[in-house]
Design a protein around this motif. Structure first.
Motif, PDB file in Angstrom:
ATOM      1  N   ILE A  83      -7.411  63.973  36.180  1.00 53.31           N
ATOM      2  CA  ILE A  83      -8.852  63.952  36.371  1.00 53.31           C
ATOM      3  C   ILE A  83      -9.579  64.821  35.353  1.00 53.31           C
ATOM      4  O   ILE A  83     -10.631  64.459  34.850  1.00 53.31           O
ATOM      5  CB  ILE A  83      -9.181  64.433  37.799  1.00 53.31           C
ATOM      6  CG1 ILE A  83      -8.682  63.411  38.825  1.00 53.31           C
ATOM      7  CG2 ILE A  83     -10.668  64.697  37.966  1.00 53.31           C
ATOM      8  CD1 ILE A  83      -9.511  62.157  38.873  1.00 53.31           C
ATOM      9  N   GLN A  84      -8.971  65.960  35.010  1.00 55.19           N
ATOM     10  CA  GLN A  84      -9.631  66.878  34.078  1.00 55.19           C
ATOM     11  C   GLN A  84      -9.838  66.243  32.711  1.00 55.19           C
ATOM     12  O   GLN A  84     -10.772  66.602  31.996  1.00 55.19           O
ATOM     13  CB  GLN A  84      -8.771  68.134  33.889  1.00 55.19           C
ATOM     14  CG  GLN A  84      -8.248  68.709  35.187  1.00 55.19           C
ATOM     15  CD  GLN A  84      -8.721  70.126  35.427  1.00 55.19           C
ATOM     16  OE1 GLN A  84      -9.803  70.494  35.002  1.00 55.19           O
ATOM     17  NE2 GLN A  84      -7.891  70.896  36.092  1.00 55.19           N
ATOM     18  N   ILE A 127      -7.725  62.557  46.337  1.00 52.11           N
ATOM     19  CA  ILE A 127      -7.703  62.991  44.940  1.00 52.11           C
ATOM     20  C   ILE A 127      -7.650  64.514  44.860  1.00 52.11           C
ATOM     21  O   ILE A 127      -6.906  65.077  44.048  1.00 52.11           O
ATOM     22  CB  ILE A 127      -8.945  62.449  44.196  1.00 52.11           C
ATOM     23  CG1 ILE A 127      -8.882  60.924  44.104  1.00 52.11           C
ATOM     24  CG2 ILE A 127      -9.058  63.077  42.811  1.00 52.11           C
ATOM     25  CD1 ILE A 127     -10.187  60.279  43.637  1.00 52.11           C
ATOM     26  N   ALA A 128      -8.431  65.179  45.717  1.00 53.26           N
ATOM     27  CA  ALA A 128      -8.477  66.646  45.679  1.00 53.26           C
ATOM     28  C   ALA A 128      -7.104  67.248  45.964  1.00 53.26           C
ATOM     29  O   ALA A 128      -6.667  68.175  45.275  1.00 53.26           O
ATOM     30  CB  ALA A 128      -9.506  67.174  46.672  1.00 53.26           C
ATOM     31  N   VAL A 129      -6.414  66.716  46.961  1.00 56.22           N
ATOM     32  CA  VAL A 129      -5.117  67.300  47.303  1.00 56.22           C
ATOM     33  C   VAL A 129      -4.093  66.998  46.206  1.00 56.22           C
ATOM     34  O   VAL A 129      -3.300  67.870  45.827  1.00 56.22           O
ATOM     35  CB  VAL A 129      -4.639  66.826  48.698  1.00 56.22           C
ATOM     36  CG1 VAL A 129      -4.161  65.410  48.676  1.00 56.22           C
ATOM     37  CG2 VAL A 129      -3.533  67.739  49.221  1.00 56.22           C
ATOM     38  N   HIS A 162      -4.771  66.429  43.033  1.00 56.98           N
ATOM     39  CA  HIS A 162      -5.151  67.234  41.874  1.00 56.98           C
ATOM     40  C   HIS A 162      -4.827  68.711  42.089  1.00 56.98           C
ATOM     41  O   HIS A 162      -4.389  69.396  41.163  1.00 56.98           O
ATOM     42  CB  HIS A 162      -6.635  67.053  41.591  1.00 56.98           C
ATOM     43  CG  HIS A 162      -7.156  67.939  40.520  1.00 56.98           C
ATOM     44  ND1 HIS A 162      -6.762  67.831  39.206  1.00 56.98           N
ATOM     45  CD2 HIS A 162      -8.005  68.998  40.560  1.00 56.98           C
ATOM     46  CE1 HIS A 162      -7.378  68.756  38.489  1.00 56.98           C
ATOM     47  NE2 HIS A 162      -8.121  69.487  39.286  1.00 56.98           N
ATOM     48  N   GLY A 163      -5.036  69.193  43.305  1.00 55.61           N
ATOM     49  CA  GLY A 163      -4.742  70.595  43.593  1.00 55.61           C
ATOM     50  C   GLY A 163      -3.277  70.914  43.378  1.00 55.61           C
ATOM     51  O   GLY A 163      -2.940  71.887  42.683  1.00 55.61           O
ATOM     52  N   TYR A 164      -2.404  70.107  43.937  1.00 57.30           N
ATOM     53  CA  TYR A 164      -0.970  70.326  43.732  1.00 57.30           C
ATOM     54  C   TYR A 164      -0.598  70.220  42.257  1.00 57.30           C
ATOM     55  O   TYR A 164       0.157  71.033  41.725  1.00 57.30           O
ATOM     56  CB  TYR A 164      -0.157  69.315  44.544  1.00 57.30           C
ATOM     57  CG  TYR A 164       0.183  69.775  45.943  1.00 57.30           C
ATOM     58  CD1 TYR A 164       1.068  70.830  46.155  1.00 57.30           C
ATOM     59  CD2 TYR A 164      -0.370  69.157  47.055  1.00 57.30           C
ATOM     60  CE1 TYR A 164       1.395  71.246  47.436  1.00 57.30           C
ATOM     61  CE2 TYR A 164      -0.048  69.571  48.353  1.00 57.30           C
ATOM     62  CZ  TYR A 164       0.834  70.620  48.538  1.00 57.30           C
ATOM     63  OH  TYR A 164       1.153  71.037  49.799  1.00 57.30           O
ATOM     64  N   SER A 184      -2.446  70.633  39.573  1.00 57.42           N
ATOM     65  CA  SER A 184      -3.001  71.723  38.783  1.00 57.42           C
ATOM     66  C   SER A 184      -2.213  73.011  38.992  1.00 57.42           C
ATOM     67  O   SER A 184      -1.899  73.722  38.036  1.00 57.42           O
ATOM     68  CB  SER A 184      -4.467  71.900  39.171  1.00 57.42           C
ATOM     69  OG  SER A 184      -5.056  72.942  38.440  1.00 57.42           O
ATOM     70  N   LEU A 185      -1.871  73.310  40.231  1.00 57.64           N
ATOM     71  CA  LEU A 185      -1.066  74.503  40.504  1.00 57.64           C
ATOM     72  C   LEU A 185       0.300  74.384  39.840  1.00 57.64           C
ATOM     73  O   LEU A 185       0.825  75.350  39.283  1.00 57.64           O
ATOM     74  CB  LEU A 185      -0.901  74.706  42.009  1.00 57.64           C
ATOM     75  CG  LEU A 185      -2.161  75.068  42.797  1.00 57.64           C
ATOM     76  CD1 LEU A 185      -1.837  75.233  44.281  1.00 57.64           C
ATOM     77  CD2 LEU A 185      -2.806  76.339  42.262  1.00 57.64           C
ATOM     78  N   ASP A 212       0.050  74.920  36.121  1.00 54.52           N
ATOM     79  CA  ASP A 212      -0.236  76.311  35.774  1.00 54.52           C
ATOM     80  C   ASP A 212       0.905  77.246  36.134  1.00 54.52           C
ATOM     81  O   ASP A 212       0.786  78.461  35.977  1.00 54.52           O
ATOM     82  CB  ASP A 212      -1.517  76.778  36.479  1.00 54.52           C
ATOM     83  CG  ASP A 212      -2.754  76.181  35.834  1.00 54.52           C
ATOM     84  OD1 ASP A 212      -2.597  75.353  34.929  1.00 54.52           O
ATOM     85  OD2 ASP A 212      -3.876  76.545  36.240  1.00 54.52           O
ATOM     86  N   PHE A 237       2.209  77.898  39.088  1.00 57.49           N
ATOM     87  CA  PHE A 237       2.068  78.620  40.354  1.00 57.49           C
ATOM     88  C   PHE A 237       3.316  78.498  41.221  1.00 57.49           C
ATOM     89  O   PHE A 237       3.640  79.394  41.992  1.00 57.49           O
ATOM     90  CB  PHE A 237       0.851  78.073  41.109  1.00 57.49           C
ATOM     91  CG  PHE A 237       0.528  78.816  42.366  1.00 57.49           C
ATOM     92  CD1 PHE A 237       0.010  80.106  42.321  1.00 57.49           C
ATOM     93  CD2 PHE A 237       0.727  78.228  43.605  1.00 57.49           C
ATOM     94  CE1 PHE A 237      -0.298  80.794  43.483  1.00 57.49           C
ATOM     95  CE2 PHE A 237       0.420  78.912  44.772  1.00 57.49           C
ATOM     96  CZ  PHE A 237      -0.092  80.189  44.706  1.00 57.49           C
ATOM     97  N   PHE A 238       4.015  77.382  41.097  1.00 59.21           N
ATOM     98  CA  PHE A 238       5.196  77.158  41.935  1.00 59.21           C
ATOM     99  C   PHE A 238       6.495  77.554  41.231  1.00 59.21           C
ATOM    100  O   PHE A 238       7.575  77.260  41.722  1.00 59.21           O
ATOM    101  CB  PHE A 238       5.311  75.674  42.320  1.00 59.21           C
ATOM    102  CG  PHE A 238       4.152  75.170  43.119  1.00 59.21           C
ATOM    103  CD1 PHE A 238       3.847  75.736  44.341  1.00 59.21           C
ATOM    104  CD2 PHE A 238       3.378  74.122  42.656  1.00 59.21           C
ATOM    105  CE1 PHE A 238       2.776  75.264  45.092  1.00 59.21           C
ATOM    106  CE2 PHE A 238       2.310  73.647  43.402  1.00 59.21           C
ATOM    107  CZ  PHE A 238       2.010  74.214  44.615  1.00 59.21           C
ATOM    108  N   ASN A 286       9.779  78.906  42.891  1.00 61.28           N
ATOM    109  CA  ASN A 286      10.560  77.981  43.715  1.00 61.28           C
ATOM    110  C   ASN A 286      11.394  77.040  42.850  1.00 61.28           C
ATOM    111  O   ASN A 286      12.194  76.289  43.359  1.00 61.28           O
ATOM    112  CB  ASN A 286       9.646  77.128  44.574  1.00 61.28           C
ATOM    113  CG  ASN A 286       8.536  77.931  45.194  1.00 61.28           C
ATOM    114  OD1 ASN A 286       8.512  79.159  45.094  1.00 61.28           O
ATOM    115  ND2 ASN A 286       7.621  77.264  45.848  1.00 61.28           N
ATOM    116  N   ARG A 312       5.345  66.601  48.469  1.00 60.58           N
ATOM    117  CA  ARG A 312       4.469  67.442  49.292  1.00 60.58           C
ATOM    118  C   ARG A 312       3.032  66.921  49.274  1.00 60.58           C
ATOM    119  O   ARG A 312       2.325  66.979  50.280  1.00 60.58           O
ATOM    120  CB  ARG A 312       4.532  68.881  48.794  1.00 60.58           C
ATOM    121  CG  ARG A 312       5.881  69.516  49.091  1.00 60.58           C
ATOM    122  CD  ARG A 312       6.084  70.799  48.332  1.00 60.58           C
ATOM    123  NE  ARG A 312       5.135  71.831  48.739  1.00 60.58           N
ATOM    124  CZ  ARG A 312       5.096  73.052  48.207  1.00 60.58           C
ATOM    125  NH1 ARG A 312       5.948  73.380  47.257  1.00 60.58           N
ATOM    126  NH2 ARG A 312       4.211  73.921  48.641  1.00 60.58           N
TER     127      ARG A 312
END
Lengths: 197, 197
Positions: B107-108, B158-160, B162-164, B166-167, B170, B172-173, B176, B186
Motif C-alpha cells: 500500500i505504501q 487491509i489495515a491488519v 498492512h500492519g503485520y 510493515s512490522l 521493519d 519487529f518480529f 522470533n 497470523r
DNA sequence: GTCTATACTACGATAGAC
DNA sequence: GTCTATCGTAGTATAGAC
C-alpha cells in the motif's frame, strides 16, 4: 529570552528532541533530517552535533522519549477503559493511534531498524517497559493462556493499531476525511475483535 | 545477449521496473532511488530518464504493476480458500503479506502520497480494480450489509495485513525468527476474527 | 556552546557526444 | 538509446573561530 549576539538556548538538547517530534509528525521518518531540525530551531546545522554524536543518537533519544510517553498514554487509556481486561487491551490500540497520529513517533521510530545497533541503555529500558505494558494487558485479557499466546495477542494488537495508523499517515483514508479519533475508534473495535473469548 | 561496446537492453523500461521491485524489497521506499536502480542494471544514472520523465513516473509504473499483481495474488488466494466468503476475505490478508513481503511493494508504494498528483491512467485503473476486488470480497463475507460497512470491513482487512507486513519488514518480529509465511498465517487468522458473524 | 566554512556523499535531472 | 559530464540541491559530519 534576552537576545544576545548569538542564539542561546537554555537547553538545546531538549529543544532538538521536541523539534524532532514535530518534524516526524509532519514528514515522517522518511524526510527526517538533523539539518532540518536545526533549521527549525534557528541554529546552525553544526549545533546539534554538540549534543548528539550523530543522527542516530538523536533519533535514539527521540525513541526513548516516545516509548516512555506512548506507554504513559496506553496506561492512561487502559485505566480510562475501566476494569474489563479485554476493554483495557483494546483501548491500548486507540491510544497508539492517537499518540502516533499526533507525534509521528510510533513503532517505526521507536523500534527503527536504523537504531538496532545503537547502544543506549535508556532507550533499551523504555522500549522494554513499553513491551512489558503491552504483554501485561494482553496477559490479563481473555483469561489464562500460555506465554506464547500472550505474545501473539500483544503483537496482533500492535499490528492492527500500527496498520490503521500507517494507512492514516499515508493518506489512505483521505477521501473519507477521517479524523484521527475516527481511526482510533476503528482500531479499538478491531483490537477488541482479536481477543479470544 | 551479444555483448557490444555499450550496454544494450532489449527492454530497459521493463528492466527498470523489475529492478525497482528488487530494490524496494531490499530497502523499502525510504531508500529507493533512480540512481541505485540504474547502478544495479549496469547502466548510467541518465539512462532511466529516456524511459521515465522523472522518479515519480517510474514509481507510478511500479505501482501499476504492483496493483495488478497483488490483485491477481489476492484473487488466487481467495479461490484457493474455497467457497466460504469469510475464508476468502481472510485469505486476502495472507496474500497481501506474502506478496508485499516478497516484493516490498504494498500500500505504501501503490498508494504512495508521492504519486497522488501524478497523472497515469493505467495506475488509476489498476488501483481502482484492486480496491474493487477487496470491496467485492468484503461485500460477500458476512452476508448483506450496507456499503459503508463493507468499506470499513475491507479497510480493516487491509489495515491488519498492512500492519503485520510493515512490522515484519521493519524487523519487529526478528527475535522470533518468524518467516513471511508465519506472519501471513497470523494475518489470515486476525482478518478472520474481524469479520462479523 | 554556537558560529562559519568546508569536505564529502548522494540523488535528481539535463546537455550534448556518439 | 545509452554514454559522459555536469549542475543544483541537500544531508552528514568535522575543523576551527569566537
Amino acid at each position: 529570552m534576552s537576545p544576545g549576539r548569538s542564539y542561546h538556548h537554555g537547553d538545546l538538547r531538549a529543544a532538538l528532541i521536541e523539534a524532532s517530534f514535530e518534524l516526524l509528525a509532519e514528514c515522517g521518518l522518511r524526510r527526517f533530517s538533523v539539518a532540518e531540525v536545526a533549521r527549525r530551531l534557528g541554529v546552525s546545522s553544526a549545533a546539534p552535533y554538540r549534543h548528539f554524536a550523530d543522527r542516530r543518537q538523536l533519533l535514539s533519544a527521540v525513541s526513548t522519549a516516545a516509548a516512555r510517553d506512548l506507554r504513559t498514554a496506553i496506561e492512561a487509556a487502559a485505566d480510562a477503559a475501566g476494569d474489563d481486561p479485554a476493554a483495557r487491551l483494546a483501548a491500548s490500540a486507540g491510544a497508539y493511534v492517537r499518540y502516533v497520529g499526533r507525534t509521528g513517533a510510533g513503532i517505526q521510530v521507536i523500534y527503527a531498524a536504523e537504531l538496532y545497533d545503537v547502544a543506549d541503555d535508556a532507550r533499551r529500558e523504555q522500549t522494554r517497559a513499553l513491551m512489558t505494558t503491552m504483554l501485561d494487558l494482553a496477559g490479563a485479557a481473555g483469561g489464562a493462556r500460555t506465554y506464547p499466546e500472550v505474545v501473539l495477542l500483544a503483537e496482533a494488537t500492535i499490528a492492527v493499531a500500527h496498520g490503521y495508523t500507517s494507512l492514516f499517515a499515508d493518506g489512505f483514508f483521505a477521501r473519507n476525511s477521517s479524523t484521527v479519533d475516527d481511526i482510533a475508534a476503528r482500531a479499538v473495535e478491531a483490537a477488541g475483535a482479536l481477543i479470544p473469548h
